[in-house]
Write a protein that holds these residues in place. Structure first.
Motif, PDB file in Angstrom:
ATOM      1  N   VAL A 106       3.594 -37.569 -20.761  1.00  0.00           N
ATOM      2  CA  VAL A 106       3.875 -36.794 -21.964  1.00  0.00           C
ATOM      3  C   VAL A 106       5.224 -37.254 -22.492  1.00  0.00           C
ATOM      4  O   VAL A 106       6.275 -36.942 -21.912  1.00  0.00           O
ATOM      5  CB  VAL A 106       3.869 -35.282 -21.698  1.00  0.00           C
ATOM      6  N   ALA A 162       8.498 -34.701 -24.086  1.00  0.00           N
ATOM      7  CA  ALA A 162       8.060 -33.476 -23.413  1.00  0.00           C
ATOM      8  C   ALA A 162       9.031 -32.319 -23.554  1.00  0.00           C
ATOM      9  O   ALA A 162       8.683 -31.182 -23.231  1.00  0.00           O
ATOM     10  CB  ALA A 162       7.842 -33.768 -21.924  1.00  0.00           C
ATOM     11  N   CYS A 212       2.582 -29.862 -21.377  1.00  0.00           N
ATOM     12  CA  CYS A 212       2.806 -30.112 -19.948  1.00  0.00           C
ATOM     13  C   CYS A 212       2.239 -28.976 -19.104  1.00  0.00           C
ATOM     14  O   CYS A 212       1.600 -29.215 -18.064  1.00  0.00           O
ATOM     15  CB  CYS A 212       4.290 -30.287 -19.658  1.00  0.00           C
ATOM     16  N   LEU A 218      -1.645 -29.156 -19.099  1.00  0.00           N
ATOM     17  CA  LEU A 218      -2.142 -30.264 -18.292  1.00  0.00           C
ATOM     18  C   LEU A 218      -1.926 -30.007 -16.801  1.00  0.00           C
ATOM     19  O   LEU A 218      -2.792 -30.298 -15.974  1.00  0.00           O
ATOM     20  CB  LEU A 218      -1.442 -31.555 -18.704  1.00  0.00           C
ATOM     21  N   THR A 219      -0.762 -29.461 -16.454  1.00  0.00           N
ATOM     22  CA  THR A 219      -0.496 -29.130 -15.056  1.00  0.00           C
ATOM     23  C   THR A 219      -1.478 -28.084 -14.554  1.00  0.00           C
ATOM     24  O   THR A 219      -1.997 -28.180 -13.431  1.00  0.00           O
ATOM     25  CB  THR A 219       0.949 -28.642 -14.892  1.00  0.00           C
ATOM     26  N   VAL A 275       1.413 -34.670 -14.156  1.00  0.00           N
ATOM     27  CA  VAL A 275       2.102 -34.817 -15.431  1.00  0.00           C
ATOM     28  C   VAL A 275       3.440 -35.521 -15.236  1.00  0.00           C
ATOM     29  O   VAL A 275       4.250 -35.120 -14.387  1.00  0.00           O
ATOM     30  CB  VAL A 275       2.313 -33.443 -16.102  1.00  0.00           C
ATOM     31  N   ALA A 315       6.588 -36.076 -17.289  1.00  0.00           N
ATOM     32  CA  ALA A 315       7.278 -35.603 -18.491  1.00  0.00           C
ATOM     33  C   ALA A 315       8.470 -36.501 -18.780  1.00  0.00           C
ATOM     34  O   ALA A 315       9.320 -36.717 -17.917  1.00  0.00           O
ATOM     35  CB  ALA A 315       7.736 -34.165 -18.308  1.00  0.00           C
ATOM     36  N   ALA A 321       5.781 -29.991 -14.593  1.00  0.00           N
ATOM     37  CA  ALA A 321       5.405 -31.398 -14.466  1.00  0.00           C
ATOM     38  C   ALA A 321       5.635 -31.861 -13.041  1.00  0.00           C
ATOM     39  O   ALA A 321       6.491 -31.331 -12.331  1.00  0.00           O
ATOM     40  CB  ALA A 321       6.215 -32.257 -15.437  1.00  0.00           C
TER      41      ALA A 321
END
Length: 223
Positions: free
Chosen positions: A18, A21, A30, A33-34, A40, A42, A55
Motif C-alpha cells: 500500500v 499508506a 490497510c 486488507l489486514t 500488508v 505499508a 500492517a
C-alpha cells in the motif's frame, strides 16, 4: 463449508503493498486488507504517518526515487514468496496551472505511480492473482482550468494504468489493473467503500477486473 476456490482467490496471505499508506484512506485500506488476512506492506514518505497502522510491515520510503524503490523491492522479494498487489494511494492537491504546482503534483501523483508500478509489474505478473489499483478523480471527466495541472496528471495516471491492463490482457496473465474514481475521499462512506473494494480485488477473477474504471460514491459498495 468454505469453497476452496474462493479461499484461493482471497486476499489471505497475499503480499500487498500500500503506497501512500499514511493518509486516512491508506489507513482504512490497510485495516481492511489486514482484516482479510493479507500481509500488508505499508509505505509512506513520512515515518510518522505509519505509526500504529494495521500492517505486517511499515517502511518510510521516497516512492519517486527509482534507486531507493528498486533496493526496497529487492529486499521485499527476499522475504516474501510473491508480491501480489500494489495499491497506489500517493497523491496531493494543488489548484492552478503554474510550473511550481505542476512539479509538486507530478512527483506525487504520477512519478510515484510510474516508479512503483514499473518496479513491481513483473512481480505482479508472476503472481497467481496480481492486482494493481489506483484512485483517480471524477474531475478528470469534467476538467476545469482552475485545476488543470491536477486533472491532467490524474488523466495521465489513468492512461498509465490502462496501458498496464492492456499489456496484461495481451499476455493472458492472471492479473488485473483497476482504477477507482471518487468525487472526494472525504465524502461520506467513500473511504470505507474504497477500503472494502480494495480488499475484494482478489475475490473476483482477473477477467472481470482488468481495465475496469469503477466509480465510488457515497452509496457505493465494492466494485
Amino acid at each position: 463449508m468454505t469453497d476452496p476456490s474462493a479461499a484461493l482467490s482471497s486476499a489471505h496471505d497475499r503480499t500487498v503493498v500500500v503506497a501512500g499508506a499514511g493518509g486516512a484512506a491508506g489507513r482504512e485500506v490497510c485495516a481492511a486488507l489486514t482484516a482479510a488476512g493479507a500481509h500488508v506492506v505499508a509505505v509512506s514518505s513520512r515515518p510518522d504517518t505509519i505509526e500504529e497502522i494495521a500492517a505486517a510491515e511499515t517502511h518510510a520510503l521516497d516512492l519517486a526515487d527509482t534507486d531507493a524503490v528498486a533496493a526496497w523491492a529487492r529486499a521485499l522479494r527476499s522475504r516474501r514468496p510473491s508480491i501480489d498487489g500494489l495499491i497506489h494511494l500517493v497523491g496531493g492537491w494543488r489548484p492552478g496551472a503554474s510550473d511550481d504546482d505542476w512539479e509538486w503534483l507530478e512527483r506525487r501523483v504520477l512519478t510515484t505511480l510510474r516508479v512503483t508500478s514499473r518496479e513491481l509489474r513483473d512481480d505482479l505478473s508472476a503472481s497467481s492473482a496480481g492486482r494493481l489499483a489506483i484512485v483517480s478523480s471524477a474531475s478528470v471527466a469534467s476538467p476545469r482550468w482552475g485545476m488543470v495541472n491536477y486533472v491532467t496528471l490524474k488523466a495521465a495516471a489513468e492512461t498509465w494504468v490502462a496501458a498496464i491492463a492492456n499489456g496484461w490482457r495481451v499476455k493472458g496473465t492472471p492479473t488485473a489493473a483497476v482504477t477507482f474514481v471518487v468525487e472526494s475521499l472525504d465524502g461520506e462512506g467513500v473511504g470505507d467503500a474504497l477500503a472494502q473494494s480494495m480488499a475484494s480485488l482478489w475475490e473476483l477473477p482477473h477477467e472481470q477486473l482488468n481495465g475496469v474504471v469503477a466509480t465510488l460514491g457515497d452509496d457505493a459498495g465494492a466494485a
